[in-house]
Design a protein around this motif. Structure first.
Motif, mmCIF file in Angstrom:
data_model
loop_
_atom_site.group_PDB
_atom_site.id
_atom_site.type_symbol
_atom_site.label_atom_id
_atom_site.label_comp_id
_atom_site.label_asym_id
_atom_site.label_seq_id
_atom_site.Cartn_x
_atom_site.Cartn_y
_atom_site.Cartn_z
ATOM 1 N N TYR A 287 0.832 -1.208 0.000
ATOM 2 C CA TYR A 287 0.000 0.000 0.000
ATOM 3 C C TYR A 287 0.865 1.256 0.000
ATOM 4 O O TYR A 287 0.665 2.171 -0.825
ATOM 5 C CB TYR A 287 -0.935 0.008 1.205
ATOM 6 N N ASP A 294 2.797 7.055 -6.535
ATOM 7 C CA ASP A 294 1.842 8.032 -7.064
ATOM 8 C C ASP A 294 2.354 9.461 -6.944
ATOM 9 O O ASP A 294 2.088 10.311 -7.806
ATOM 10 C CB ASP A 294 0.503 7.918 -6.320
ATOM 11 N N TYR A 361 -7.474 -6.233 -2.005
ATOM 12 C CA TYR A 361 -6.822 -4.915 -1.965
ATOM 13 C C TYR A 361 -5.347 -5.043 -2.325
ATOM 14 O O TYR A 361 -4.795 -4.180 -3.016
ATOM 15 C CB TYR A 361 -6.977 -4.269 -0.585
ATOM 16 N N SER A 365 -3.213 -3.390 -5.300
ATOM 17 C CA SER A 365 -1.964 -2.647 -5.085
ATOM 18 C C SER A 365 -0.892 -3.091 -6.073
ATOM 19 O O SER A 365 -0.196 -2.262 -6.677
ATOM 20 C CB SER A 365 -1.476 -2.847 -3.649
ATOM 21 N N SER A 368 -1.747 -1.865 -9.414
ATOM 22 C CA SER A 368 -1.477 -0.430 -9.520
ATOM 23 C C SER A 368 -0.030 -0.170 -9.901
ATOM 24 O O SER A 368 0.273 0.691 -10.732
ATOM 25 C CB SER A 368 -1.796 0.267 -8.188
ATOM 26 N N ASP A 438 -10.466 2.660 0.564
ATOM 27 C CA ASP A 438 -10.629 3.355 -0.711
ATOM 28 C C ASP A 438 -10.509 2.407 -1.906
ATOM 29 O O ASP A 438 -10.084 2.813 -2.981
ATOM 30 C CB ASP A 438 -9.602 4.474 -0.832
ATOM 31 N N GLN A 442 -9.587 3.613 -5.744
ATOM 32 C CA GLN A 442 -8.304 3.193 -6.310
ATOM 33 C C GLN A 442 -8.513 2.378 -7.587
ATOM 34 O O GLN A 442 -7.781 2.532 -8.566
ATOM 35 C CB GLN A 442 -7.522 2.352 -5.287
ATOM 36 N N LYS A 445 -9.349 4.736 -10.407
ATOM 37 C CA LYS A 445 -8.171 5.480 -10.854
ATOM 38 C C LYS A 445 -7.303 4.634 -11.772
ATOM 39 O O LYS A 445 -6.874 5.090 -12.843
ATOM 40 C CB LYS A 445 -7.367 5.940 -9.640
ATOM 41 N N ARG A 446 -7.033 3.389 -11.394
ATOM 42 C CA ARG A 446 -6.190 2.525 -12.233
ATOM 43 C C ARG A 446 -6.892 2.157 -13.535
ATOM 44 O O ARG A 446 -6.237 2.022 -14.582
ATOM 45 C CB ARG A 446 -5.822 1.251 -11.470
ATOM 46 N N ARG A 516 -9.287 10.964 -3.762
ATOM 47 C CA ARG A 516 -8.997 9.986 -4.803
ATOM 48 C C ARG A 516 -10.005 10.049 -5.945
ATOM 49 O O ARG A 516 -9.644 9.849 -7.112
ATOM 50 C CB ARG A 516 -8.908 8.582 -4.201
#
Length: 619
Positions: A287, A294, A361, A365, A368, A438, A442, A445-446, A516
């Motif tokens: 994370y 970012d 999650y 990650s 991402s 989130d 997230q 966004k990706r 975000r």
């Protein structure tokens, strides 16, 4: 719902301004100042779009657009808004510093692993990678904003405040960069150790023996191992380089949750104050690694370079961070795609190697980081297609695009979220944890970032539909009443059976999710600013149609006397010529539009031909 970044951003701005400003004065509220992360997220909801999107600029009152000014009416008019932002940003810099040293406290984002225990003040004031990364983005946005605004105001008091804010912002930026360098770590492990065996199982996926995994690991990471041991020096324990040279050992790299215990101080000529002693265990967290990745690219973005926002010393630190950024992306991208068959990333959920935590999650990650790497090196079609499938599965498993079952465990992804034990925090008080709630933001966004990367219409269409589904899910989670109306996160609107959230922020406002979502809309703005995907097939058809249309148009001009320019026929012929010229100009960049224009030209030319035939004037 369709992604409409401008409209959605303006709605977010209106909600943030209505909640944060009262009679033009910023109101931090009860929770203000209690977490540098939350305060930075709140400010970035306004400042990030204002510095990344030209039409949202607030630094020049003469260019502020009407709908932008209307959305921020609670903050004042176009002439008052930049001055009010300077005051708010100055207050932020003052709140989060002790003496000459900027502070990066996690504050109420830290919670005790044992609910019966209370965290010490020292623990809540501990710096965290979220704050370091957010501060890089916020400080660069602030410096760019000030660089323009100081040329637009003549008030001595405002200019004095700008100078003071600029100095404080530059100091905070340098301190954040130093802290990021000291939070980076490389964890070298023996293969027989529990962590080593866990990494072998992850990479082998039951299809490769331990010996095969170790051999492939050595081959794949030999060059990267050499780069880390020889080039990564600032802020990293020197013993790690010696450990890395043993190729029979495995390793992981990335960012821990805070400054690593025993991390050496970074020598710099900049006044960053006292560098705090590290407390975090020397173990990378997925994370916090994503959070760092970012923020770091803002240091070498085109905007940062064009505006000259970094001084020579900061540029040196930025170069060191960029090296770590590239190394980390390459490492985790290779881990995600390790082997010849199924990727480890495709085996959802991902299990961490040290703490043996398992969750979608963590899969997100790793995905991402892979997205970061695909953007950096331009993805192959195979990489992109497989990553799209991972995103679709994560949305389904997270119950964003699929229905819930009774007592569905997937709800925990969103509320209360996934908790991370923070290794090393037990040395300064009760053991702490960090909770991430989130997942949806997230994932959006990706997905949007991948959509910007894709140059295949089928993959982009899949990603756009997925992004629209995730956005619709998130939009339903906006707070519907009270001072937080229009902000996030009313998770019970989607998951009514999830537990009640506790926290210091009234109405369940989550600046983390709100910020975000704001980032997602900025990313979507960039997506639509790109040229559309070019179809080679359409380009070929468009050229053939243009050729036919140009030939027929030339024949009409040869066979018929030129009509008067002001006549209906003359205007029609002029329109045909204009459309034909535009079709030729667009054929390489917008072949679909070119095709449509050429088709329209052919249709009109045929209508003219039939009209001449009916009047006996044509062939």
């Amino acid at each position: 719902m369709q992604i409409k970044p401008r409209q959605n951003l303006l709605e977010v701005w209106q909600s943030v301004a209505r909640h944060s400003f009262e009679d033009g004065e910023w109101d931090w509220g009860e929770a203000g100042g209690r977490s540098s992360v939350a305060d930075a997220e709140r400010l970035l909801c306004l400042l990030y779009p204002a510095t990344e999107i030209t039409s949202f600029r607030l630094d020049d009152p003469d260019t502020t657009q009407e709908d932008v000014e209307r959305a921020l009416r609670a903050a004042g008019d176009s002439a008052e808004i930049p001055g009010n932002l300077v005051k708010v940003l100055t207050a932020f810099m003052d709140r989060h510093r002790t003496g000459d040293s900027p502070t990066f406290s996690g504050g109420y984002y830290f919670t005790a692993a044992d609910p019966a225990q209370e965290l010490a003040k020292e623990q809540r004031e501990t710096g965290v990678v979220d704050s370091y990364s957010m501060s890089v983005t916020l400080c660069l946005a602030t410096l760019g904003f000030l660089k323009v605004y100081r040329t637009k105001t003549q008030r001595p008091s405002t200019l004095e405040l700008i100078d003071r804010l600029q100095e404080a912002t530059s100091t905070r930026l340098t301190a954040a960069m130093v802290a990021l360098l000291r939070s980076f770590t490389v964890n070298v492990v023996d293969v027989p150790s529990p962590q080593g065996r866990s990494l072998v199982r992850l990479l082998g996926q039951g299809r490769l023996s331990e010996r095969q995994v170790v051999q492939r690991f050595q081959d794949r990471f030999k060059a990267l191992r050499a780069v880390i041991s020889e080039s990564v020096t600032l802020g990293l324990d020197s013993d790690i380089a010696d450990q890395l040279r043993n190729e029979n050992r495995l390793f992981e790299c990335g960012w821990s949750w805070s400054v690593v215990r025993d991390a050496p101080e970074v020598e710099t000529g900049e006044p960053v104050g006292k560098q705090p002693q590290g407390v975090a265990g020397a173990v990378p967290y997925l994370y916090f690694t994503v959070v760092a990745l970012d923020g770091i690219p803002d240091l070498f973005s085109e905007r940062t370079l064009v505006l000259g926002l970094l001084n020579a010393e900061q540029q040196k630190l930025a170069d060191a961070l960029r090296l770590r950024w590239e190394i980390t992306q390459q490492y985790w991208s290779a881990i995600a795609r390790f082997g010849d068959g199924t990727w480890p990333l495709e085996e959802i959920p991902w299990r961490t190697t040290l703490q043996q935590l398992e969750s979608e999650y963590f899969s997100l990650s790793v995905a991402s980081i892979l997205v970061h790497d695909l953007v950096r090196r331009r993805a192959t079609d195979d990489d992109l297609t497989r990553t799209v499938a991972v995103m679709e599965r994560l949305a389904e498993r997270g119950r964003i695009t699929s229905g819930m079952t009774r007592d569905d465990p997937a709800i925990a992804l969103h509320n209360p979220g996934i908790s991370l034990p923070l290794l090393g925090s037990e040395d300064i008080g009760p053991a702490m944890k960090w909770t991430m709630s989130d997942f949806s933001a997230q994932l959006l966004k990706r997905t949007v970032q991948l959509c910007s990367l894709s140059r295949r219409s089928d993959a982009q269409d899949r990603l756009l539909r997925l992004a629209e589904d995730i956005l619709e899910h998130l939009w339903r989670r906006r707070i519907a009443d009270g001072s937080g109306t229009g902000l996030w996160d009313n998770v019970h609107a989607v998951y009514p059976e999830s537990p009640t959230r506790q926290g210091p922020v009234p109405q369940g406002i989550s600046w983390s999710v709100t910020e975000r979502v704001t980032e997602c809309m900025v990313a979507a703005y960039g997506l639509y600013a790109q040229p559309p995907i070019r179809s080679a097939q359409l380009a070929t058809l468009a050229r053939e149609m243009i050729s036919e249309a140009a030939h027929l148009f030339g024949k009409v001009q040869m066979d018929q006397p030129a009509p008067p320019a002001k006549s209906r026929q003359g205007e029609a012929m002029m329109a045909v010529e204009v459309d034909l010229r535009r079709a030729r100009a667009l054929v390489d960049i917008q072949p679909g539009t070119s095709y449509a224009l050429a088709l329209g030209v052919l249709t009109r030319l045929d209508s003219l031909a039939r009209a001449r035939e009916n009047t006996g004037s044509g062939v």
